[in-house]
Design an enzyme around this catalytic site. Sequence first.
Site, short mmCIF file in Angstrom:
data_model
loop_
_atom_site.label_atom_id
_atom_site.label_comp_id
_atom_site.label_asym_id
_atom_site.label_seq_id
_atom_site.Cartn_x
_atom_site.Cartn_y
_atom_site.Cartn_z
N ALA A 253 0.84 -1.21 0.00
CA ALA A 253 0.00 0.00 0.00
C ALA A 253 0.87 1.26 0.00
CB ALA A 253 -0.92 -0.01 1.21
N ASP A 320 9.44 -3.55 0.25
CA ASP A 320 9.55 -2.14 0.62
C ASP A 320 9.14 -2.05 2.09
OD1 ASP A 320 9.64 0.58 0.74
OD2 ASP A 320 8.13 0.96 -0.77
N CYS A 373 12.53 4.05 2.22
CA CYS A 373 12.61 5.49 1.95
C CYS A 373 13.33 6.16 3.11
CB CYS A 373 11.23 6.10 1.69
SG CYS A 373 10.01 5.82 2.98
#
Length: 442
Positions: A253, A320, A373
Amino acid sequence: MASQRLPLRAVAAQVVKAVEEGQSLSQALPGGMAQISDNERGQLQAFCYGTCRWYHRLNAELTIRLRKPLKKGDRVVVPLILVALFQLRHSNQANYAILNETVEACRSLGKPHLAGLVNAVLRAALREGEPEPPTQAVQFSHPEWQVEKLRHNWPERWQAILDANNAQAPMTLRVNARRMSRQAYLDQLAEVGIEAAPTAFATMGIQLAQPCAVDLLPYFADGVVSVQDEAAQLCTQLLDLQPGQRVLDACAAPGGKTCAILEHEAGLAEVVALDQSAERLVRVEENLERLDLNARVVAADAADTASWWDGTPFDRILLDVPCSASGVIRRHPDIKLLRREEDVPALAGIQLGLLEKLWQTLKPGGRLVYATCSVFPQENHRIIQRFLRHQDNATLAMPALDWGLDTEAGRQLFPETGSHDGFFYACLVRADDQSAKQAEST
């Protein structure tokens, strides 16, 4: 009788107060948006994001100007003044309007007895100017621990990272390769007067000279283009996608990378979009529908493979992982208020655990791309180093790249003003024990 609508600055103060108390802007802003008119929503977002971006610097100034702390019940006046200070220091609005409207907002919040204090603080701020920042953390408007960690980890880059965190992020697009070439879409943008240029590293990326509403983008509703930072788009280059492959996008998501994978290779056998949050998976499904793409969407804890994995290994996995998001602070300035130093080692434990669990679902010869990130090595190349030390059938297989810093255990991208976000990628290949040892010796 309907209740009287609060002034814009009073609503902004409530949103910033909610962030101070632990809510993210994405959680707190919708309630604020519901209290104001449509034409004020852009201003509310600008007030709240800007105040969070410069919070530590603004709060340091306010601490100097307040002779004594306010009572707990009067605490809402603090974010109200911070919003006003943000405007005084970082906007072109007339000073008298900022003062007058802030004092009125103070009254509307049920604090008329503090209107004089608010007025006096803001008039002093105007008269005396911004005080000299007492520390580098205040100067760069970051919490002390973030500044020190960046200084320690990246002694030659830490100031550039902090400056980039305080800059406005550009609006970057990903063109759907199934529908149109990048140059053709650049031509479409030029026809409607939107200035843009191709990104340097992402092959389907376009960066706009100025952000705009998505409904102004040609064919956005038809699925020709999506909004996605250049750094996030680079995952498809590392996955080496081929027809017939079975792909897992773990922690998928809101679905930007899932869709990028499907756009990049139309002949994939299956893509599984996995996320623990059923609520956030709604966004994945919405993105898939707009782009006319198909994936199997699964709500489950990725680490609990017994609850969702059917035993058929994946050819490719994009992992991720949840992280500190320290590479995207410029897009989410509330991270400065919400993240704590102790979160980083806790997240590192989760990241390594996810990598170890999902590695077991990867086919021999398959490829797993680990992504964050974050700009903190504890979440990035040190995780890969820890994993490789005890995983005999794993090898690092980073291709030759012209982007990011080679950490020898993956590539680190740093946030750059006017360019991409901060991101980390490592590409791992699974082999049997004998093949892995042979690869290490070559």
